[in-house]
Motif scaffolding. Structure first.
Motif, PDB file in Angstrom:
ATOM      1  N   LYS A 443      50.739  36.763 114.744  1.00 16.11           N
ATOM      2  CA  LYS A 443      50.691  35.305 114.753  1.00 16.11           C
ATOM      3  C   LYS A 443      50.574  34.767 113.328  1.00 16.11           C
ATOM      4  CE  LYS A 443      48.430  35.122 119.283  1.00 16.11           C
ATOM      5  NZ  LYS A 443      47.218  34.699 120.027  1.00 16.11           N
ATOM      6  N   LYS A 444      50.924  33.479 113.181  1.00 17.53           N
ATOM      7  CA  LYS A 444      50.722  32.805 111.913  1.00 17.53           C
ATOM      8  C   LYS A 444      49.274  32.321 111.837  1.00 17.53           C
ATOM      9  CE  LYS A 444      55.504  31.365 111.222  1.00 17.53           C
ATOM     10  NZ  LYS A 444      56.436  30.243 110.937  1.00 17.53           N
ATOM     11  N   VAL A 445      48.693  32.413 110.654  1.00 16.26           N
ATOM     12  CA  VAL A 445      47.285  32.079 110.468  1.00 16.26           C
ATOM     13  C   VAL A 445      47.174  30.755 109.725  1.00 16.26           C
ATOM     14  CG1 VAL A 445      45.086  32.837 109.511  1.00 16.26           C
ATOM     15  CG2 VAL A 445      46.669  34.517 110.449  1.00 16.26           C
ATOM     16  N   ASP A 446      46.275  29.915 110.181  1.00 11.75           N
ATOM     17  CA  ASP A 446      46.067  28.596 109.598  1.00 11.75           C
ATOM     18  C   ASP A 446      44.978  28.668 108.534  1.00 11.75           C
ATOM     19  OD1 ASP A 446      45.662  25.958 109.017  1.00 11.75           O
ATOM     20  OD2 ASP A 446      44.923  25.395 110.988  1.00 11.75           O
ATOM     21  N   PHE A 447      45.351  28.390 107.287  1.00  7.72           N
ATOM     22  CA  PHE A 447      44.389  28.376 106.186  1.00  7.72           C
ATOM     23  C   PHE A 447      44.085  26.947 105.710  1.00  7.72           C
ATOM     24  CE2 PHE A 447      46.210  32.650 105.845  1.00  7.72           C
ATOM     25  CZ  PHE A 447      45.054  33.418 105.695  1.00  7.72           C
ATOM     26  N   LEU A 448      44.128  25.997 106.626  1.00  8.26           N
ATOM     27  CA  LEU A 448      43.957  24.595 106.238  1.00  8.26           C
ATOM     28  C   LEU A 448      42.575  24.311 105.656  1.00  8.26           C
ATOM     29  CD1 LEU A 448      45.750  22.726 109.176  1.00  8.26           C
ATOM     30  CD2 LEU A 448      46.585  23.138 106.850  1.00  8.26           C
ATOM     31  N   ASP A 449      41.582  25.118 106.005  1.00  9.83           N
ATOM     32  CA  ASP A 449      40.223  24.892 105.510  1.00  9.83           C
ATOM     33  C   ASP A 449      40.045  25.367 104.072  1.00  9.83           C
ATOM     34  OD1 ASP A 449      39.621  23.950 108.005  1.00  9.83           O
ATOM     35  OD2 ASP A 449      38.805  25.844 108.727  1.00  9.83           O
ATOM     36  N   ALA A 450      41.007  26.098 103.537  1.00 12.34           N
ATOM     37  CA  ALA A 450      40.814  26.741 102.235  1.00 12.34           C
ATOM     38  C   ALA A 450      41.203  25.816 101.090  1.00 12.34           C
ATOM     39  CB  ALA A 450      41.634  28.029 102.157  1.00 12.34           C
ATOM     40  N   VAL A 451      40.400  25.885 100.012  1.00 13.04           N
ATOM     41  CA  VAL A 451      40.702  25.167  98.766  1.00 13.04           C
ATOM     42  C   VAL A 451      40.453  26.123  97.610  1.00 13.04           C
ATOM     43  CG1 VAL A 451      40.092  22.899  99.703  1.00 13.04           C
ATOM     44  CG2 VAL A 451      38.332  24.278  98.556  1.00 13.04           C
ATOM     45  N   ASP A 452      41.118  25.862  96.477  1.00 10.58           N
ATOM     46  CA  ASP A 452      40.840  26.716  95.321  1.00 10.58           C
ATOM     47  C   ASP A 452      39.543  26.263  94.662  1.00 10.58           C
ATOM     48  OD1 ASP A 452      41.384  24.524  93.675  1.00 10.58           O
ATOM     49  OD2 ASP A 452      43.392  25.224  93.153  1.00 10.58           O
ATOM     50  N   PHE A 453      39.173  26.894  93.567  1.00  9.41           N
ATOM     51  CA  PHE A 453      37.867  26.611  92.964  1.00  9.41           C
ATOM     52  C   PHE A 453      37.852  25.291  92.186  1.00  9.41           C
ATOM     53  CE2 PHE A 453      37.140  30.789  94.381  1.00  9.41           C
ATOM     54  CZ  PHE A 453      35.776  30.974  94.444  1.00  9.41           C
ATOM     55  N   ASP A 454      39.004  24.626  92.137  1.00 15.31           N
ATOM     56  CA  ASP A 454      39.064  23.267  91.592  1.00 15.31           C
ATOM     57  C   ASP A 454      39.147  22.225  92.699  1.00 15.31           C
ATOM     58  OD1 ASP A 454      38.998  24.061  88.895  1.00 15.31           O
ATOM     59  OD2 ASP A 454      41.143  24.543  88.958  1.00 15.31           O
ATOM     60  N   TRP A 524      46.011  36.755  90.635  1.00 19.90           N
ATOM     61  CA  TRP A 524      46.416  36.021  91.824  1.00 19.90           C
ATOM     62  C   TRP A 524      45.410  34.910  92.109  1.00 19.90           C
ATOM     63  CZ3 TRP A 524      45.392  41.345  91.885  1.00 19.90           C
ATOM     64  CH2 TRP A 524      44.124  41.721  92.346  1.00 19.90           C
ATOM     65  N   LYS A 525      45.824  33.955  92.924  1.00 19.30           N
ATOM     66  CA  LYS A 525      44.982  32.803  93.211  1.00 19.30           C
ATOM     67  C   LYS A 525      43.858  33.164  94.190  1.00 19.30           C
ATOM     68  CE  LYS A 525      48.356  29.140  92.316  1.00 19.30           C
ATOM     69  NZ  LYS A 525      49.023  27.930  92.870  1.00 19.30           N
ATOM     70  N   ASN A 526      42.732  32.493  93.989  1.00 20.73           N
ATOM     71  CA  ASN A 526      41.584  32.712  94.857  1.00 20.73           C
ATOM     72  C   ASN A 526      41.099  31.384  95.420  1.00 20.73           C
ATOM     73  OD1 ASN A 526      40.286  35.673  94.735  1.00 20.73           O
ATOM     74  ND2 ASN A 526      41.407  35.249  92.838  1.00 20.73           N
ATOM     75  N   TYR A 527      40.685  31.445  96.669  1.00 20.17           N
ATOM     76  CA  TYR A 527      40.275  30.246  97.395  1.00 20.17           C
ATOM     77  C   TYR A 527      38.908  30.468  98.030  1.00 20.17           C
ATOM     78  CZ  TYR A 527      45.255  29.113  96.981  1.00 20.17           C
ATOM     79  OH  TYR A 527      46.507  28.860  96.499  1.00 20.17           O
TER      80      TYR A 527
END
Length: 586
Positions: A443-454, A524-527
């Motif tokens: 399935k596709k996973v929803d990462f809508l709650d995630a933000v980067d450190f900025d 790589w980017k971190n959230y």
């Protein structure tokens, strides 16, 4: 919590701590001679335990029981099993299933479970700072008063001083002779204060009861320090209270008297453990009687009976503990009772062997299922299902997802006839978390709650059409940090081929996470999660993520292809997702 409840919970706390401190070791054993080191008769509180009843079962390396600095392959931020209150915190009330308070140093804590999990990675021992010791125990006067409120407050002051003394003794910050001296003074102060409270014409019935319990505890303290007269007075007081109309006083007296029966058998004053077994059978008359003191005293009896050669009676006592604690609210006590009942069994050995044989995702899962079935047939209780369910996450996180799915099916089938109790409810929780994680596959996973450190929101459009490794990590998670070199290697080799890595931080302190990101300079980017940090986030709760490292391998179509692809499995899995199975490692 009422004063009476606090006192009854702490009945054996100090004397057990004293036995371990004066014994000079962390894993003391009951002495077969029945004599203390100074030649005086032991009090019941000097019969020291051999850790989990001398069980040879190894503790399960379950993810939720991992500490932040352990060598386990999976870790959660909780110091204790989340479905267990602190079994040995003598002053705390029952806590919900969200962890537990620290165990007082020197107090025996029951083992978790007997099911073995494979160890991954080398041992990493944290450096512990020397504790700051409050020396309140050096100056606690005997208080002359008839005011119940003043006397109750003074009992609490004495208890605080006793705990400070135990901490100091456990850390070798007080010489043994001073420890005994201060302990006896505090015991005498508690005894006199308890007598005053019990006899004060101003005391309520509840306060009088608290005064009597304080006397029981004080005499236990002093007898544990080798005071022979206190041991005699303790026995006399307990025998006078055992027929009390107050069920709490009668029960606590039975706990004390069982200790004396254990001592009598150990000293040769009793030829058979008949009195012990009669009292063990009579000890659990009420649901509220299944707590840590009762577990400790029966386990004490088991250790001594085994040492004295009464194996059959010891086995019966183990079965009683397992049956009585099946519905205990404390998960550690349930597990410890089950471990005692199953120790040395062939069925448990078979299950552990089958667990160890799961070396890869391709391992045949059928021996594991057969061994689980055999373990449940040998011990057909809800506790057995709970202990098997604890191993689900370990099996799954190791990459043997098919095996964990089959084991989950077995557990769900057996739960239908397990009844409603604490053990079956805990099993359902383990299964729900397991199923929530595996539900992400395909399935596709929803990462809508995630933000980067900025604070910038996660944008999946940046990763469409690419293979993405999503790595859940925290600064305190040693296995997570061990994964970084392999992640770097794979990223450097295949980022040009369409590989991306996304880090999801699970720290509850963002300063620690930011510090690690600064030092590591990850390419790589971190959230992080915006709605709540770490394991409290909606994403973690929704998908049953209770331990890390947790790794998702997402294919070019945006769906989750694999879970827990880590270490040496990472490169070939990434190459397969990229369509580069034939690639050579440079």
């Amino acid at each position: 919590m009422s004063t009476t409840k606090r006192l009854s919970i702490s009945l054996v706390f100090f004397c057990l701590s004293v036995s371990m401190i004066l014994g000079g070791c962390n894993r003391p054993k009951a002495t077969p001679t029945g004599r203390a080191s100074n030649g005086t008769p032991e009090s019941p509180s000097d019969v020291v335990l051999a850790g989990a009843g001398g069980s040879s079962n190894e503790q399960d390396d379950e993810p939720q029981a991992a500490t932040k600095n352990s060598s386990n392959d999976m870790q959660s931020p909780n110091q204790q099993n989340p479905d267990a209150a602190s079994a040995s915190n003598a002053s705390s009330a029952e806590s919900p299933q969200t962890g537990s308070s620290p165990t007082p140093s020197g107090v025996f804590q029951p083992e978790s479970v007997g099911i073995i999990a494979p160890q991954v990675g080398e041992e990493v021992a944290p450096e512990e700072p020397e504790p700051a010791i409050d020396r309140s125990f050096t100056d606690v006067p005997v208080l002359e008063s008839e005011d119940p409120a003043i006397l109750v407050a003074h009992l609490e002051t004495i208890d605080t001083a006793l705990k400070d003394l135990v901490v100091a003794g456990s850390n070798d910050l007080v010489p043994k002779d001073e420890f005994i001296q201060y302990g006896k003074k505090l015991g005498e102060a508690k005894l006199l204060t308890g007598q005053a409270l019990a006899n004060s014409p101003q005391s309520t019935n509840e306060q009088k009861k608290a005064g009597v319990l304080a006397q029981l505890i004080a005499l236990s303290h002093m007898s544990g320090l080798g005071d022979v007269q206190s041991a005699k007075d303790l026995e006399a007081l307990a025998r006078g209270l055992v027929s009390s109309e107050d069920s709490d006083l009668a029960h606590q007296s039975r706990v004390v008297l069982l200790g004396f029966e254990i001592q009598a058998l150990q000293n040769g004053q009793q030829e058979k453990p008949d009195n012990i077994m009669a009292q063990v059978n009579d000890l659990f008359g009420r649901p509220e009687d299944r707590n840590f003191p009762e577990f400790m005293i029966v386990q004490q009896a088991i250790v001594v009976m085994e040492q004295m050669g009464f194996k059959e009676d010891a086995t019966k006592a183990k079965s009683i503990l397992a049956a009585e604690y099946q519905s205990a609210a404390d998960g550690q006590l349930r597990s410890s009772a089950w471990s005692l009942a199953t120790q040395g069994s062939q069925a448990l050995a078979n299950y552990n062997q089958a667990r160890a044989s799961l070396q890869s995702a391709d391992s045949d899962p059928q021996p594991l299922i057969a061994a689980a079935r055999g373990l449940h047939e040998a011990f057909p209780t809800a506790q057995t299902l709970e202990e098997i369910s604890r191993s689900l996450a370990n099996i799954e996180y190791s990459g043997a997802v098919t095996a964990s799915q089959l084991l989950a099916e077995f557990l769900r089938d057996k739960l239908q006839t397990a009844g409603e109790n604490a053990a079956s409810m805990a099993t359902k929780t383990w299964l729900e978390d397991h199923d929530a994680r595996l539900a992400m596959l395909g399935k596709k996973v929803d990462f809508l709650d995630a933000v980067d450190f900025d604070g910038k929101e996660f944008d999946w459009a940046e990763y469409e059409g690419k293979v993405v490794v999503v790595d859940f990590w925290a600064s305190w998670c040693i296995p997570c940090l061990r994964e970084i070199p392999k992640l770097r290697e794979v990223y450097q080799q295949h980022s040009k081929d369409g590989l991306e890595i996304v880090g999801i931080n699970m720290d509850d302190d963002l300063k620690n996470a930011e510090s690690l990101l600064t030092s590591q300079k990850l390419p790589w980017k971190n959230y992080r999660f915006a709605n709540a940090l770490g394991f409290e986030s909606a994403f973690a709760q929704r998908h049953g993520i209770k331990a890390i490292p947790f790794v998702l391998l997402i294919g070019k179509d945006g769906t989750v292809q694999k879970l827990h692809t880590r270490g040496e499995q990472l490169l070939p899995a990434v190459q397969a997702a990229l369509g580069l199975e034939g690639s050579l490692i440079p």
